[in-house]
Design an enzyme around this catalytic site. Structure first.
Site, PDB file in Angstrom:
ATOM      1  N   ARG A 218      -2.667  67.758   7.624  1.00  0.00           N
ATOM      2  CA  ARG A 218      -2.926  67.438   6.387  1.00  0.00           C
ATOM      3  C   ARG A 218      -4.191  66.280   6.344  1.00  0.00           C
ATOM      4  NH1 ARG A 218       2.741  64.227   6.379  1.00  0.00           N
ATOM      5  NH2 ARG A 218       1.836  64.296   8.666  1.00  0.00           N
TER       6      ARG A 218
ATOM      7  N   VAL B 282       2.535  71.797   5.936  1.00  0.00           N
ATOM      8  CA  VAL B 282       3.290  73.133   6.321  1.00  0.00           C
ATOM      9  C   VAL B 282       4.684  72.962   5.370  1.00  0.00           C
ATOM     10  CG1 VAL B 282       2.525  73.576   8.503  1.00  0.00           C
ATOM     11  CG2 VAL B 282       4.480  71.869   8.366  1.00  0.00           C
TER      12      VAL B 282
ATOM     13  N   TYR C  88      16.562  64.662  14.925  1.00  0.00           N
ATOM     14  CA  TYR C  88      15.287  65.204  15.389  1.00  0.00           C
ATOM     15  C   TYR C  88      15.671  66.026  16.521  1.00  0.00           C
ATOM     16  CZ  TYR C  88      11.061  65.801  18.347  1.00  0.00           C
ATOM     17  OH  TYR C  88      10.158  66.240  18.909  1.00  0.00           O
TER      18      TYR C  88
ATOM     19  N   PHE D 212       2.757  60.815  18.540  1.00  0.00           N
ATOM     20  CA  PHE D 212       4.382  60.962  18.065  1.00  0.00           C
ATOM     21  C   PHE D 212       5.103  59.719  17.822  1.00  0.00           C
ATOM     22  CE2 PHE D 212       8.533  61.627  19.792  1.00  0.00           C
ATOM     23  CZ  PHE D 212       8.862  62.825  19.225  1.00  0.00           C
TER      24      PHE D 212
HETATM   25  P1  NDP Z   1       0.947  64.153  16.936  1.00  0.00           P
HETATM   26  O1  NDP Z   1       1.768  63.113  15.812  1.00  0.00           O
HETATM   27  O2  NDP Z   1      -0.165  63.720  17.652  1.00  0.00           O
HETATM   28  O3  NDP Z   1       0.715  65.327  16.282  1.00  0.00           O
HETATM   29  C1  NDP Z   1       1.515  65.953  15.009  1.00  0.00           C
HETATM   30  C2  NDP Z   1       0.549  66.813  14.490  1.00  0.00           C
HETATM   31  O4  NDP Z   1       1.564  67.415  13.345  1.00  0.00           O
HETATM   32  C3  NDP Z   1      -0.518  65.910  13.703  1.00  0.00           C
HETATM   33  O5  NDP Z   1      -1.447  66.367  13.836  1.00  0.00           O
HETATM   34  C4  NDP Z   1       0.121  66.074  12.369  1.00  0.00           C
HETATM   35  O6  NDP Z   1      -1.201  66.018  11.538  1.00  0.00           O
HETATM   36  C5  NDP Z   1       0.635  67.319  12.179  1.00  0.00           C
HETATM   37  N1  NDP Z   1       1.703  67.178  10.913  1.00  0.00           N
HETATM   38  C6  NDP Z   1       2.605  66.540  11.027  1.00  0.00           C
HETATM   39  N2  NDP Z   1       3.236  66.764   9.660  1.00  0.00           N
HETATM   40  C7  NDP Z   1       2.748  67.780   9.042  1.00  0.00           C
HETATM   41  C8  NDP Z   1       3.063  68.435   7.999  1.00  0.00           C
HETATM   42  N3  NDP Z   1       3.789  68.368   6.909  1.00  0.00           N
HETATM   43  N4  NDP Z   1       1.976  69.619   7.774  1.00  0.00           N
HETATM   44  C9  NDP Z   1       1.047  69.913   8.601  1.00  0.00           C
HETATM   45  N5  NDP Z   1       0.892  69.085   9.682  1.00  0.00           N
HETATM   46  C10 NDP Z   1       1.728  68.189   9.959  1.00  0.00           C
HETATM   47  O7  NDP Z   1       2.387  64.339  18.030  1.00  0.00           O
HETATM   48  P2  NDP Z   1       2.359  65.464  19.083  1.00  0.00           P
HETATM   49  O8  NDP Z   1       1.145  65.972  19.533  1.00  0.00           O
HETATM   50  O9  NDP Z   1       2.923  64.763  20.191  1.00  0.00           O
HETATM   51  O10 NDP Z   1       3.505  66.636  18.356  1.00  0.00           O
HETATM   52  C11 NDP Z   1       3.175  67.832  18.279  1.00  0.00           C
HETATM   53  C12 NDP Z   1       4.354  68.574  18.278  1.00  0.00           C
HETATM   54  O11 NDP Z   1       5.039  68.354  19.577  1.00  0.00           O
HETATM   55  C13 NDP Z   1       5.525  68.051  17.512  1.00  0.00           C
HETATM   56  O12 NDP Z   1       6.055  69.458  17.062  1.00  0.00           O
HETATM   57  C14 NDP Z   1       6.470  67.236  18.384  1.00  0.00           C
HETATM   58  O13 NDP Z   1       7.984  67.439  17.844  1.00  0.00           O
HETATM   59  C15 NDP Z   1       6.302  67.975  19.450  1.00  0.00           C
HETATM   60  N6  NDP Z   1       6.793  67.133  20.801  1.00  0.00           N
HETATM   61  C16 NDP Z   1       6.277  66.188  21.002  1.00  0.00           C
HETATM   62  C17 NDP Z   1       6.434  65.400  22.165  1.00  0.00           C
HETATM   63  C18 NDP Z   1       5.785  64.011  22.598  1.00  0.00           C
HETATM   64  O14 NDP Z   1       6.654  63.367  23.330  1.00  0.00           O
HETATM   65  N7  NDP Z   1       4.699  63.684  21.867  1.00  0.00           N
HETATM   66  C19 NDP Z   1       7.560  66.179  23.110  1.00  0.00           C
HETATM   67  C20 NDP Z   1       8.008  67.257  22.793  1.00  0.00           C
HETATM   68  C21 NDP Z   1       7.605  67.885  21.751  1.00  0.00           C
HETATM   69  P3  NDP Z   1      -1.273  65.366  10.149  1.00  0.00           P
HETATM   70  O15 NDP Z   1      -0.725  64.219  10.159  1.00  0.00           O
HETATM   71  O16 NDP Z   1      -2.939  65.374   9.606  1.00  0.00           O
HETATM   72  O17 NDP Z   1      -0.870  66.526   9.176  1.00  0.00           O
HETATM   73  C1  8X3 Z   2       9.941  64.395  22.101  1.00  0.00           C
HETATM   74  C2  8X3 Z   2      10.583  64.350  23.684  1.00  0.00           C
HETATM   75  O1  8X3 Z   2      11.930  62.914  24.832  1.00  0.00           O
HETATM   76  O2  8X3 Z   2      10.458  61.850  23.549  1.00  0.00           O
HETATM   77  O3  8X3 Z   2      10.143  65.472  21.374  1.00  0.00           O
HETATM   78  O4  8X3 Z   2      12.374  62.755  22.462  1.00  0.00           O
HETATM   79  S1  8X3 Z   2      11.381  62.972  23.541  1.00  0.00           S
END
Ligand code: NDP
Ligand code: 8X3
Length: 253
Positions: free
Chosen positions: A35, A62, A154, A191
């Site tokens: 976004r 998305v 979540y 995150f």
């Molecule tokens: P970030 O918040 O850094 O990245 C998330 C990305 O998703 C951002 O770039 C954001 O961009 C994009 N995003 C969120 N909502 C939307 C939307 N509606 N449309 C398009 N893009 C969207 O966190 P992470 O890199 O950690 O997260 C990436 C993935 O990893 C996620 O699916 C998360 O659930 C998963 N994950 C993360 C963990 C963690 O501990 N960090 C552990 C396990 C899984 P923008 O806001 O510009 O749209």
């Molecule tokens: C995020 C992993 O363990 O921080 O998806 O919830 S945890």
């Protein structure tokens, strides 16, 4: 040799950004969606400067079904043969016991993590089938394998990503389109800042006293899956900080 194409959703920060840059380093051109256009443009500039990769930036939520289908159907022929799709866009909102759950948070997580992944995949899969090749990597979570206190919705969305990854693999392997999933534990990205609605101090505490994963750790795991030969599919890979043996348990100093 022409460069392959990878579409990374949520490519402007965290795991998505790290994946995009690692793929660029390994010879891919990039479709970068999210976004916040300015974040995507920074990744595009870095991928060009450091790895001479070309990028197409798509400012795309998305959750917006019509927009996802429209931008995908309007992709220029140079960008239509998508070799790799990384369904990374996703988020957690809130960390409340079920009875206190915020219904808006629930809707946003379900719409983004489940429906958003479905819309993008449904739009891209026909292009992969037409090409007779493709690899989808869904970013799940340890929260999709286990549950933890206050993780409720979540965790449910990431359990859905786990089920969808297995279902997609079953349905798409005949084309053949590969489907893999990566399930990380705690990674310090934006995150927790998003989860706690901008409260950086609260977010910082999540990663205090232990060595969390960084986005590049997850990107390397994803690159391992992507770089296997055609006859090998890594179905799924769970990657955790050593100090986090399971969801909700972290050994802190
Ligand atoms: P970030 O918040 O850094 O990245 C998330 C990305 O998703 C951002 O770039 C954001 O961009 C994009 N995003 C969120 N909502 C939307 C939307 N509606 N449309 C398009 N893009 C969207 O966190 P992470 O890199 O950690 O997260 C990436 C993935 O990893 C996620 O699916 C998360 O659930 C998963 N994950 C993360 C963990 C963690 O501990 N960090 C552990 C396990 C899984 P923008 O806001 O510009 O749209
Ligand atoms: C995020 C992993 O363990 O921080 O998806 O919830 S945890």
């Amino acid at each position: 040799m022409t460069r392959k194409i990878a579409w990374v959703t949520g490519a402007g920060s965290g795991i998505g950004k790290a994946c995009a840059l690692l793929l660029a380093k390994n010879g891919f051109n990039l479709i970068l969606s999210g976004r916040r256009r300015h974040m995507l443009e920074q990744v595009m500039a870095q991928a060009k400067a450091e790895y001479d990769a070309d990028s197409l930036v798509l400012e795309l939520d998305v959750r917006n079904r019509e927009q996802v289908l429209k931008v995908t159907s309007e992709l220029d022929s140079a960008w239509r043969k998508i070799d790799v799709l990384i369904n990374n866009a996703g988020l957690a909102m809130g960390l409340s016991s079920f009875e206190n759950g915020d219904l808006d948070h629930w809707d946003i997580m379900i719409d983004t993590n489940i429906k958003g992944l479905l819309y993008v995949s449904r739009a891209v899969v026909p292009l992969m089938i037409e090409a007779g090749t493709g690899h989808i990597v869904n970013v799940g979570s340890i929260a999709g394998k286990e549950i933890y206190a206050n993780g409720n919705v979540y965790c449910a969305t990431k359990h859905a990503v786990d089920a969808l990854s297995r279902s997609m693999r079953l349905d798409l392997s005949k084309f053949p389109v590969k489907v893999s999933a990566v399930h990380p534990g705690a990674v310090e990205t934006e995150f927790s800042i998003v989860r706690f609605e901008g409260d950086k101090e609260k977010a910082r505490k999540v990663y205090e006293g232990f060595e969390n994963l960084v986005a590049e750790d997850v990107a390397e795991a994803i690159w391992f899956m992507i770089s296997r030969p055609p006859h090998v599919n890594i179905n799924e890979l769970t990657i955790m900080p050593t100090a986090q043996p399971m969801a909700g348990v972290i050994h802190r100093k």
